[in-house]
Design a protein around this motif. Structure first.
Motif, PDB file in Angstrom:
ATOM      1  N   PHE A 151      10.310 -20.354  25.284  1.00  0.00           N
ATOM      2  CA  PHE A 151      10.076 -19.880  24.111  1.00  0.00           C
ATOM      3  C   PHE A 151      11.164 -19.035  23.456  1.00  0.00           C
ATOM      4  N   TYR A 152      11.868 -18.292  24.681  1.00  0.00           N
ATOM      5  CA  TYR A 152      13.036 -17.407  24.038  1.00  0.00           C
ATOM      6  C   TYR A 152      13.957 -18.138  23.244  1.00  0.00           C
ATOM      7  N   GLU A 153      14.449 -19.335  24.075  1.00  0.00           N
ATOM      8  CA  GLU A 153      15.494 -20.278  23.619  1.00  0.00           C
ATOM      9  C   GLU A 153      15.108 -20.720  22.356  1.00  0.00           C
ATOM     10  N   ARG A 154      13.895 -21.312  22.035  1.00  0.00           N
ATOM     11  CA  ARG A 154      13.222 -21.873  20.879  1.00  0.00           C
ATOM     12  C   ARG A 154      13.521 -21.141  19.800  1.00  0.00           C
ATOM     13  N   TRP A 155      12.968 -19.731  20.062  1.00  0.00           N
ATOM     14  CA  TRP A 155      13.029 -18.691  18.794  1.00  0.00           C
ATOM     15  C   TRP A 155      14.410 -18.520  18.591  1.00  0.00           C
ATOM     16  N   ARG A 156      15.201 -18.201  19.534  1.00  0.00           N
ATOM     17  CA  ARG A 156      16.666 -17.736  19.287  1.00  0.00           C
ATOM     18  C   ARG A 156      17.435 -18.781  18.558  1.00  0.00           C
ATOM     19  N   SER A 157      16.960 -20.326  18.939  1.00  0.00           N
ATOM     20  CA  SER A 157      17.668 -21.485  18.264  1.00  0.00           C
ATOM     21  C   SER A 157      17.169 -21.679  16.828  1.00  0.00           C
ATOM     22  N   ILE A 158      15.854 -21.368  16.565  1.00  0.00           N
ATOM     23  CA  ILE A 158      15.422 -21.296  15.220  1.00  0.00           C
ATOM     24  C   ILE A 158      16.181 -20.299  14.101  1.00  0.00           C
ATOM     25  N   ILE A 159      16.057 -18.859  14.820  1.00  0.00           N
ATOM     26  CA  ILE A 159      16.642 -17.989  14.034  1.00  0.00           C
ATOM     27  C   ILE A 159      18.136 -18.090  13.609  1.00  0.00           C
ATOM     28  N   PHE A 160      18.865 -18.286  14.826  1.00  0.00           N
ATOM     29  CA  PHE A 160      20.403 -17.976  14.758  1.00  0.00           C
ATOM     30  C   PHE A 160      21.285 -19.244  14.668  1.00  0.00           C
ATOM     31  N   THR A 161      20.464 -20.572  14.656  1.00  0.00           N
ATOM     32  CA  THR A 161      21.049 -21.575  14.827  1.00  0.00           C
ATOM     33  C   THR A 161      20.462 -22.447  13.545  1.00  0.00           C
ATOM     34  N   SER A 162      21.184 -23.580  13.409  1.00  0.00           N
ATOM     35  CA  SER A 162      20.554 -24.804  12.364  1.00  0.00           C
ATOM     36  C   SER A 162      20.302 -25.945  13.336  1.00  0.00           C
ATOM     37  N   LYS A 163      20.058 -25.852  14.504  1.00  0.00           N
ATOM     38  CA  LYS A 163      19.919 -27.087  15.457  1.00  0.00           C
ATOM     39  C   LYS A 163      18.477 -27.442  15.619  1.00  0.00           C
ATOM     40  N   SER A 164      17.646 -26.444  15.423  1.00  0.00           N
ATOM     41  CA  SER A 164      16.265 -26.643  15.810  1.00  0.00           C
ATOM     42  C   SER A 164      15.700 -27.881  14.999  1.00  0.00           C
ATOM     43  N   PRO A 165      14.826 -28.648  16.026  1.00  0.00           N
ATOM     44  CA  PRO A 165      14.149 -29.832  14.963  1.00  0.00           C
ATOM     45  C   PRO A 165      13.107 -29.432  14.441  1.00  0.00           C
ATOM     46  N   ILE A 166      12.941 -28.446  13.645  1.00  0.00           N
ATOM     47  CA  ILE A 166      11.663 -28.151  12.794  1.00  0.00           C
ATOM     48  C   ILE A 166      11.919 -28.217  11.350  1.00  0.00           C
ATOM     49  N   SER A 167      10.901 -28.053  10.524  1.00  0.00           N
ATOM     50  CA  SER A 167      11.161 -28.270   9.005  1.00  0.00           C
ATOM     51  C   SER A 167      11.724 -26.975   8.537  1.00  0.00           C
ATOM     52  N   TRP A 168      12.455 -26.925   7.417  1.00  0.00           N
ATOM     53  CA  TRP A 168      13.034 -25.834   6.673  1.00  0.00           C
ATOM     54  C   TRP A 168      12.034 -24.731   6.299  1.00  0.00           C
ATOM     55  N   ARG A 169      10.642 -25.012   6.330  1.00  0.00           N
ATOM     56  CA  ARG A 169       9.692 -23.999   5.886  1.00  0.00           C
ATOM     57  C   ARG A 169       9.429 -23.127   7.153  1.00  0.00           C
ATOM     58  N   TRP A 170       9.280 -23.695   8.147  1.00  0.00           N
ATOM     59  CA  TRP A 170       8.900 -23.090   9.460  1.00  0.00           C
ATOM     60  C   TRP A 170      10.292 -22.155   9.852  1.00  0.00           C
ATOM     61  N   LYS A 171      11.539 -22.704   9.473  1.00  0.00           N
ATOM     62  CA  LYS A 171      12.821 -21.946   9.646  1.00  0.00           C
ATOM     63  C   LYS A 171      12.639 -20.584   8.902  1.00  0.00           C
ATOM     64  N   VAL A 172      12.355 -20.934   7.643  1.00  0.00           N
ATOM     65  CA  VAL A 172      12.493 -19.562   6.524  1.00  0.00           C
ATOM     66  C   VAL A 172      11.194 -18.781   6.992  1.00  0.00           C
ATOM     67  N   PHE A 173      10.092 -19.167   7.493  1.00  0.00           N
ATOM     68  CA  PHE A 173       9.153 -18.410   8.028  1.00  0.00           C
ATOM     69  C   PHE A 173       9.347 -17.572   9.148  1.00  0.00           C
ATOM     70  N   MET A 174      10.011 -18.230  10.033  1.00  0.00           N
ATOM     71  CA  MET A 174      10.291 -17.389  11.133  1.00  0.00           C
ATOM     72  C   MET A 174      11.509 -16.373  11.040  1.00  0.00           C
ATOM     73  N   ARG A 175      12.391 -16.689  10.348  1.00  0.00           N
ATOM     74  CA  ARG A 175      13.615 -15.786   9.958  1.00  0.00           C
ATOM     75  C   ARG A 175      12.988 -14.759   8.926  1.00  0.00           C
ATOM     76  N   PHE A 176      11.964 -14.975   8.122  1.00  0.00           N
ATOM     77  CA  PHE A 176      11.580 -13.829   7.344  1.00  0.00           C
ATOM     78  C   PHE A 176      10.653 -12.742   8.351  1.00  0.00           C
ATOM     79  N   LEU A 177       9.846 -13.293   9.308  1.00  0.00           N
ATOM     80  CA  LEU A 177       9.151 -12.765  10.236  1.00  0.00           C
ATOM     81  C   LEU A 177      10.185 -11.838  11.121  1.00  0.00           C
ATOM     82  N   PHE A 178      11.227 -12.440  11.424  1.00  0.00           N
ATOM     83  CA  PHE A 178      12.435 -11.645  12.288  1.00  0.00           C
ATOM     84  C   PHE A 178      13.012 -10.581  11.514  1.00  0.00           C
TER      85      PHE A 178
END
Length: 212
Positions: A151-178
């Motif tokens: 989980f920690y690696e996925r969370w760090r990859s979503i927030i600090f990198t652009s290599k996570s295989p998720i949609s851009w909405r989830w990336k925006v939401f997770m970064r907003f929460l962070f």
């Protein structure tokens, strides 16, 4: 050579006619003249002998050359006959076989020319299917790798990198929460540090009095 022989015979006849003009008188022949004629004849005979030997050697040499040339010609003629027989054999046996193979090859090429567009279309379809299957396999492998990540690696990859295989909405939401969490944490830390600083400045006693 014939003219020399005629000359010698004429001289002998003249000498004989000079000394034998009358058959009733005894013949008196000049021996010196006869000796001169005989010497001349012997010289001519020696010359003729030398010439005959020279001609004989030349004839033998020419005969040996002729034999060598004849042998070479015979060998060449034999080789030509052998090659001619081989050519005739090839013409009778191999040429029809080659012609048959060429006809079969032409038929095969014609068939291939007719079926080549269909095969090309099939190969293109197979290539498209292969590329699609490979892309799906790569996506599946990427998803499985992402799911097996902590989980920690996925969370760090979503927030600090652009290599996570998720949609851009989830990336925006997770970064907003962070961002919100970071602001809240920073505010709490600031409040805590400010209170500690004021308490230290006013020399407040830590413990129960601090809470009052």
């Amino acid at each position: 050579m014939p003219s020399t022989r005629l000359q010698l015979s004429d001289e002998l006849d003249a000498t004989w006619s000079q000394h034998n003009w009358n058959a009733d008188y005894p013949a008196h022949v000049s021996t010196s003249r006869l000796e001169a004629v005989l010497k001349r004849a012997s010289k001519q005979a020696v010359q003729y002998e030398y010439q005959m030997k020279d001609i004989e050697s030349r004839l033998s040499e020419n005969l040996s050359n002729f034999r060598a040339i004849d042998s070479l010609l015979q060998e060449a003629f034999t080789g030509l006959q052998r090659n001619s027989r081989r050519a005739e054999r090839a013409l009778q046996n191999q040429v029809p076989h080659i012609t048959t193979e060429l006809d079969e090859s032409m038929e095969a090429l014609t068939t291939l020319a007719e079926t080549l567009p269909t095969i090309k279309t099939q190969v293109a379809d197979i290539q498209v299917m292969y590329d699609s299957g490979r892309a799906k396999a790569q996506a599946l492998v990427s998803d499985l790798t992402w799911l097996n990540t902590e989980f920690y690696e996925r969370w760090r990859s979503i927030i600090f990198t652009s290599k996570s295989p998720i949609s851009w909405r989830w990336k925006v939401f997770m970064r907003f929460l962070f961002a919100i969490s970071f602001v809240l944490c920073a505010s709490l830390c600031w409040v805590a540090l400010s209170g500690a600083y004021r308490a230290h400045r006013h020399r407040l006693v830590w413990g129960e009095k601090l809470m009052s």
